[in-house]
Design an enzyme around this catalytic site. Structure first.
Site, short mmCIF file in Angstrom:
data_model
loop_
_atom_site.label_atom_id
_atom_site.label_comp_id
_atom_site.label_asym_id
_atom_site.label_seq_id
_atom_site.Cartn_x
_atom_site.Cartn_y
_atom_site.Cartn_z
N GLY A 43 10.60 -5.82 12.92
CA GLY A 43 9.51 -5.90 11.94
C GLY A 43 9.08 -7.34 11.76
O GLY A 43 9.35 -8.19 12.60
N SER A 285 -2.99 1.02 -1.39
CA SER A 285 -2.72 -0.41 -1.58
C SER A 285 -2.95 -0.90 -3.00
O SER A 285 -3.89 -0.51 -3.67
CB SER A 285 -3.61 -1.21 -0.63
OG SER A 285 -3.56 -2.56 -0.99
N ARG A 338 4.11 -4.37 -10.49
CA ARG A 338 4.29 -2.96 -10.13
C ARG A 338 5.22 -2.21 -11.08
O ARG A 338 4.95 -1.07 -11.44
CB ARG A 338 4.85 -2.89 -8.72
CG ARG A 338 3.82 -3.35 -7.72
CD ARG A 338 4.38 -3.45 -6.33
NE ARG A 338 3.28 -3.79 -5.42
CZ ARG A 338 3.44 -4.01 -4.13
NH1 ARG A 338 4.65 -3.92 -3.58
NH2 ARG A 338 2.42 -4.30 -3.38
#
Lengths: 647, 251
Positions: A43, A285, A338
């Site tokens: 990644g 998103s 968040r």
């Protein structure tokens, strides 16, 4: 007792990294060729590290479980990558990015690491542009930015809604170049199944060739794990289907400490769950919160009517809508971090204001943005996300508000590493989401890409040399050593045990049960009784797993069910570890919300006096409770405060 | 409530690269039209495992249409009958009660079958390794805003770069050509000033590797772009041809 030495360099915060680099030991070019490094994962962290180590002249072996390095789940990151460039002249700086990240993480991250992250963030953007990453630009030809949660500046660079893809393809290009040059040997469709330790140092891995089913041994002078997070412990998450926490568990069992396992991020804007057959959740998103407004009906009867399909959201009048984030957090509004946004959504749904057929959804509305900017501008910014939403939900988000709900997305916890990104096992490094270091108890949006690439391009390639400098006399290892023999035997026994259960339950059916336990008791809201119950339930589920699992097919050939079973076995370990950690931490911070510890208005209540530490768990053997070690966190440059996104 | 449908699947089963494959027929009842195509296959596999049979092997990972891991040739179309989506984002609402759905692997000399519906696409990695990059080492890059790039060029490069490397273009092409894949990468870099330096060398090396690996020639049928889940445009192939001719003229 091992003392945790985080190896933070001397000097003022802003000079630590410079000082470190000035005084660290290096390996000369001729010696680099004699040193092997195993990198597991391709990644953003693993791919960039393997490429950069190859460029430096080390001999790298790079493994991935997919058919190509380009598939790693970093590719799915949508919104963007942060950097302290201050191209927008809006007051950004290295210090502010550092400060926002520490604050966003609710003062549970290591100051020196985060400052270094903010420092190298600018190099990442330069490097990616040089690689040909097509970031969004303004008409004048300069790079464009947008803003993300937890920040009052626009510091996020993006490539449509596919930033992770473009950054990963950049790293993949560099990696491919090193493969061509012969500095990196790529092994695709391989899964690491154990770490090999020789004389106390990480010296190799046992891997399974996923196509042939054969076990293979590889040795090296150092091992770097970049295997991502363990968010799939919830079964339903935004992670890819094969994302797993197994390598972390293997390293944990071999003596690496697991740090802050309870710190998992539940992302506020995902497409809600809609059925039992569902296999994963899709993220929408965070960038959508730049222009989308989140609301639920003000009146319970309206919410009820919507759930029954008698009323449409577009029929709810403006004054009857509760834009609850704007109401509760005027300063940051829809762009709160968040954890805050997720909890606020849960609070409204629990109170009976949720929408959708299940009542577990809130609206993300673009009507105001479409009025203000025009449909075309909104399409240019978010077109691919809107298309994705429409394909999945079969509703047009230009005409009716999107429905969203929180879902497991990222894990801040991971293998404990020191300032050099080395775990408690000498020679074993952990980078990217696989380590714990930079995000504290909550990660800010667009910071995962930043951390992965910072670790891989700019941090590890330096710090690993400090370790390798005294290894130059060590010849290449033979994989015939008894340590390799023993590790392979262990893996074989483990596989045989699972294959021989021959019960009735599929891997997925057990994994779904684990997911329910984790979501209900170790999810967005946690309490003592629930966590204790979770531990009991996980133990019961383990019994089911070991007595009633069914894996069709054979072990010595391609066997997808076996792969999944091995991963699930490790998720059962992680799930329990998360519950232990959450139980131990009697405070609320970031994504870890203990219902017993909240302020009168429902915000997370930290307890800095007793819990300002990284909880590091040491494996004590099968069936035994892991031992807790603490890395105390000291903040020198920052005044620790209650997080406030209201003013 | 969810709407459900009953369907019949004809799925290609093949134990390994050399084994002879064949279609097998499966009946599935009560599939929610809100489920994705791969979730439907999950239901089938759960059913097969419960019957003590081996599940159908297929590639998949992100299930968000971006990793490029999923494939499947469904009723004669790579990624199925819907447009501009990957198989993982294809939903069962595109099918009807009683439908017979044929599922095959990518069929191309460049992509040998590993098992059932899983194929080997390492040829794509090899093509990128041949030259699909800008040769810059990490460190020492100039400031990201030092060179201004017209928005139009950056946007166009982004469109080319949106290729996910799934291989649908090859599967769709009667010649098994990888031209759309190669041209998308060549175009992305050719459109940007930092990529121009090696543009000729890159086009030459990637095309040579593609030919070497057994991919077919392009005869401009346009099937690749029509089936591409990311709508990568045919104009990329035109640009590749220009870059390739320029490279040849320099030789």
């Amino acid at each position: 007792m091992t003392k945790l030495d985080s190896k933070i360099p001397e000097g003022p915060l802003s000079e630590k990294w410079t000082n470190y680099k000035a005084h660290q030991k290096l390996v000369n070019p001729a010696n680099k060729r004699r040193l092997d490094i195993i990198v597991v994962g391709t990644g953003l962290a693993g791919g960039s590290a393997a490429a950069t180590l190859g460029e430096l002249g080390f001999k790298v072996i790079n493994f991935c479980i997919q058919d190509s390095p380009r598939r790693a789940h970093s590719i799915a990151a949508q919104g963007g990558i942060n950097a302290a460039k201050n191209y927008q002249n809006d007051g950004d700086s290295v210090y502010r990015l550092f400060y926002d990240t520490i604050k966003g993480g609710d003062y549970r991250a290591r100051e020196a690491n985060v400052y270094r992250l903010a420092e190298v963030s600018n190099n990442i953007i330069d490097q990616c542009v040089a690689q040909g990453v097509p970031f969004a630009r303004e008409y004048g030809g300069l790079l464009d930015n947008r803003s993300f949660g937890g920040a009052q500046v626009s510091r996020t660079f993006y490539a449509k809604g596919q930033t992770g893809q473009q950054l990963l393809l950049g790293a993949y290009s560099s990696l491919s170049r090193q493969v061509k040059k012969g500095n990196v040997v790529l092994k695709t469709r391989y899964e690491m199944l154990d770490l090999v330790i020789v004389d106390g140092r990480a010296r190799g891995v046992i891997v399974r060739n996923l196509v042939t089913g054969k076990l293979e041994r590889y040795s090296a002078h150092a091992v770097v794990v970049a295997t991502g997070g363990y968010g799939n412990v919830y079964f339903l998450s935004t992670n890819a289907m094969a994302s797993n926490g197994s390598v972390a568990v293997q390293c944990y069992r071999k003596g690496a400490y697991f740090a802050n396992p309870a710190f998992a991020q539940i992302h506020p804007t995902c497409i809600p769950v809609h059925g039992e057959y569902q296999s994963k959740l899709t993220l929408m998103s965070e960038s959508l919160r730049n222009d989308g407004r989140i609301w639920v009906p003000k009146k319970k009867e309206d919410a009820e009517a919507i759930r029954q399909g008698k009323l449409k959201p577009t029929q709810i009048k403006e004054e009857d809508r509760d834009y609850y984030l704007e109401r509760r957090y005027p300063a940051f509004g829809n762009l709160v971090p968040r954890d805050v946004a997720s909890r606020a959504a849960k609070e409204r749904c629990d109170a009976g204001y949720g929408v959708g057929s299940t009542g577990l959804a809130v609206y993300l509305d673009f009507s105001e943005a479409i009025q203000r900017l025009g449909r075309e501008a909104v399409e240019a910014r978010y077109g691919n996300l809107f298309q994705m939403y429409e394909k999945i939900v079969d509703e047009n988000p230009y005409e009716t508000p999107m429905m969203i709900f929180p879902a497991s997305h990222y894990t801040m916890g991971g293998l404990w590493v020191d300032y050099e990104l080395m775990t408690t096992i000498p020679g074993l490094f952990a980078i990217g989401e696989a380590n714990f270091s930079d995000h504290g108890a909550n990660r800010l949006g667009a910071s995962a890409l930043m951390q992965g690439l910072a670790d891989g391009y700019f941090v590890l390639p330096y710090t690993i040399q400090n370790y390798l400098s005294d290894q130059i006399q060590v010849p290449r290892f033979s994989t015939d050593l008894p340590e390799f023999e023993e590790a392979e035997k262990g893996v074989k026994a483990r596989i045989e045990r699972l294959m021989n259960i021959k019960g009735h339950r599929s891997v997925d059916s057990i994994h779904k049960e684990l997911g329910h336990i984790m979501w209900n008791y170790v999810g967005m809201g946690r309490n003592k009784a629930g966590l204790e119950l979770a531990i009991k339930k996980i133990d019961e589920l383990k019994e089911v797993f070991y007595s009633d699992l069914r894996i069709p097919g054979a072990a010595d050939t391609l066997n997808v069910e076996l792969e999944k079973a091995l991963r699930l076995e490790d998720f059962l370990v992680i799930g329990k570890l998360m519950a232990y950690d959450a139980l131990n931490r009697e405070e609320s911070c970031g994504g870890h919300f203990r219902e017993e510890y909240q302020t009168p208005d429902g915000e997370a209540q930290r307890n800095d006096k007793d819990y300002m530490y990284v909880s590091c768990w040491k494996y004590e053997g099968k069936g035994k409770k892991p031992e807790l070690f603490k890395e105390e966190l000291n903040y020198e440059a920052i005044k620790v405060q209650q997080r406030n996104y209201k003013q | 409530m969810d709407k459900t449908i009953d369907i019949t699947l004809k799925i290609w089963r093949q134990h390994d690269r050399k084994a002879k494959g064949a279609f097998e027929t499966y009946n599935l009842k009560g599939i929610s039209t809100d489920s994705s195509f791969l979730e439907m296959l999950d239901v089938l596999n759960e059913q097969l495992i419960n019957e003590g049979k081996e599940p159908v092997v297929f590639d998949h990972d992100c299930r968000e249409g971006i990793c490029g891991m999923c494939s499947l040739y469904i009723n004669g179309h790579p990624h199925g009958p819907d447009t501009a989506v990957t198989t993982c984002q294809l939903h069962m609402r595109k099918f009807h009660n009683g439908d017979v759905i044929t599922i095959e692997p990518w069929r191309s000399a460049g992509f040998p079958v590993i098992r059932d519906l899983m194929v080997d696409r390492t040829a794509f990695d090899q093509i990128i390794q041949a030259g699909g990059y800008i040769s810059v080492n990490c460190g020492g890059a100039q400031d990201a805003n030092a060179v201004r790039i017209p928005k139009k060029d950056a946007d166009e490069a982004m469109d080319s770069a949106s290729c996910i490397g799934c291989g649908a273009c090859v599967a769709a092409c009667k010649n098994g050509s990888a031209m759309l894949f190669v041209s998308a990468k060549v175009s992305q870099f050719a459109l940007l000033p930092q990529g121009r330096v090696e543009a000729a060398r890159r086009a030459r090396a990637m095309v040579a590797k593609m030919d070497e690996l057994g991919f077919g020639n392009c005869t401009n049928t346009g099937a690749c772009a029509a089936e591409c889940p990311k709508s990568v445009s045919l104009s990329n192939i035109a640009r590749l041809n220009r870059e390739f001719i320029k490279a040849k003229l320099k030789d």
